[in-house]
Design an enzyme around this catalytic site. Sequence first.
Site, mmCIF file in Angstrom:
data_model
loop_
_atom_site.group_PDB
_atom_site.id
_atom_site.type_symbol
_atom_site.label_atom_id
_atom_site.label_comp_id
_atom_site.label_asym_id
_atom_site.label_seq_id
_atom_site.Cartn_x
_atom_site.Cartn_y
_atom_site.Cartn_z
ATOM 1 N N GLY A 18 -9.782 34.302 49.500
ATOM 2 C CA GLY A 18 -9.453 33.288 48.510
ATOM 3 C C GLY A 18 -10.455 33.333 47.385
ATOM 4 N N SER A 19 -10.697 32.218 46.751
ATOM 5 C CA SER A 19 -11.726 32.148 45.715
ATOM 6 C C SER A 19 -11.514 30.932 44.843
ATOM 7 C CB SER A 19 -11.734 33.386 44.805
ATOM 8 O OG SER A 19 -12.011 34.544 45.536
#
Length: 773
Positions: A221-222
């Site tokens: 993710g981020s």
Amino acid sequence: MSRALPGFLFAGLSVAVVLPAQALVAHEQKAAGAEIRRTGFGVPHIVADDERGLGYGIGYAYAQDNLCLLANEVVTVNGERSRYFGPDKATLEQRNNMASDLLFKWLNTPQALADFWKAQPAEIRHLMQGYVAGYNRSLAEQTTQGLPQPCAAEWVRPISTDDLVRLTRRLLVEGGVGQFTEAFAGAKPPSTQKPLQVDSQQVQALQLAAARNERFALERGSNAVAVGRDLSANGRGMLLANPHFPWGGGMRFYQMHLTIPGKLDVMGAALPGLPLINIGFNQHLAWSHTVDTSKHFTLHRLQLDPKDSTRYLLDGKSVAMGKQQVSVEVKQADGTLKAVPRIIYSSKFGPVVQWPGKLDWDDKFAFSLRDANLKNDRVLQQWYAMDQADSLKAFQDSVHRIQGIPWVNTLAVDAKGQALYMNISVVPNVDAVKLARCSDPRIGTELIVLDGSRSECNWDVSPEAAQAGIYPSSRQPQLLRTDFVQHSNDSAWMVNPAAPLKDFSPLISQDGQPLGQRARFALDRLSSLEKTGKVSVENLQAMVMDNEVYHAGQVLPDLLKFCASELGDDAARLAPLCTALKAWDGRADLNSGIGFVYFQRIVTSMQAVASRWRVVFDPQNPVHTPSGLAIEYPEVATALRAAMLAAVDEVAKAGLSADTRWGDIQVSSISGKPIPIHGGPAGLGIYNAMQTVAGRDGKREVVSGTSYLQVVTFDEHGPKAQGLLAFSESSNPQSAHSRDQTEAFSKKHWSVLPFTEQQIKADPAYQVQVVKE
């Protein structure tokens, strides 16, 4: 593709075979050299006169810090895990060895490697050749001194440029066929199967694979926030990069600074085996990536020929499936090797995949997977162009022109105070009209399944696109602002609520859908900061490090209200839970109390209750809806009581006490002694997302999450950056740099990233090593 290092003998290693593209590169090789300057935490600043020298320094430094890691990944991408470790064990990503080997033997054929290499410009070839030579030089030195214990084994060998191509192609398909490893390996026509031929091991492998696919965006993710001049405290661009990536294996970031005087000066982080920067900054701009929600593959439902389940009907004509024999060397119980052949079936769209109960291959239908990134040979050129960009426009133009970004969004800022978002990646060209005509609406859009019996349902081809069958960049979402853009793994829709990005193909971005908790947190926090003044570097750092559990603001008041008035006969049993919830600070800090653990358990249980929200999602108010637990509804109250009781039992079973703190539970032990780690599950709206697995004594071991952190802004002289690599620079537990940044991260100590010559040479830990062929 690379010649053997002269002057070094590797005992116990087999002689290298002639590589497919060796003839293409022999004339390009020349001696290489680099200067490696190490600063605090062992971060290398590598300077060379040209790409081959730079690659040499990168490969050498990387092998000093992560030899065993890369050697292990090289075994994986060569399809040799069964040969060295046996077929029934699993990779670090919990992929079955045999299934993994079959995938990579199929993916990385000699022809595929040669085609990829031939497509690379000279600069990229030189970087890769240098990397190989530098890595092999370090390997030779470490072999003489004694290899690190984790890889003092026969499977460690010199690498070739083919190995770097294999590693790159592995990264490309992470968003596509790589998610279907077990389904790919298990695909067999029904006529050759025993009743379903799904034994208990295969069922378990498929269950693990299904869970892994669901975790893909979580593990990779981020968050990213790009603030423009209208909102930043200094009137310039300001970037927060907070990618959430695995803490080990082939997706573990490495921090470095790369310089070719007069041509390249870029600092940031890169994935294993890549001789360039993926996320970072240079003199003019800073950027980050977030895993996108776009689709990078499609499934095609094949209508089978009634006479032969290995033939399919296309436009009314019977077409034979392709058959490719793949052979995997498998280690036997007595240590000998046995070649195990397997037939891989494919249609014109791609390989057949089989997932019992989901994607069945029977006598009527089969499913074939087409991965858009299989033809993406532009990825390395893309990042190298971004690394060299001398303006935001040049940066943006490179992404438009090359279209090499595989499965991530891009956010960037420049010194002038512009903030850019691009949801430009390699996406199948299938618009909403075609999707409606060619897919079953009951399937939805989580998996795109097209009709494989009609050619008209294949991907459209645009002359504007860099690759046949993908969307051109002009038809993908992008936004340039002077206030802000942000992203946390949702669609492109609400990057900035003042300018919604709408009406794109469902394969690219879907609007009107509920936002994830992290995006809601970011938009809420930025809105609050905007109302009270400007955004500072400290504000961006706090978004990660204050560890607010955003979801608690939506439901904790109702939990406490329920505790105060609805417990009835369970009051005594639930008293410790309610006391802990009331005392909890609403954060995922090291000192946060056991109430956070109870909260996690309750929320997880309540996910299955569709009617739990008092205020349901409203597309007109996506930041603040849904919200509130509808405890006044009997079915919600009943489910909540059960969730609370289950949470009490789970906490007791784990051996946790009322005095337990979050830092006692969530740890990282990859470097030896456990280090307490703050942060927590992304689904709770914790920006500092951490994914864990069960460890010993009730602890949770971090396996993925906040990885490379950077906050970058600019002044009249250039970039001013602070950062951290949460899991540290080296994966070798014996290294001095295997836990130092992890300890700093645990203490929330950011480091100034030395970028200029003056800053580098003034660093207290400054050391220089010159390496040459």
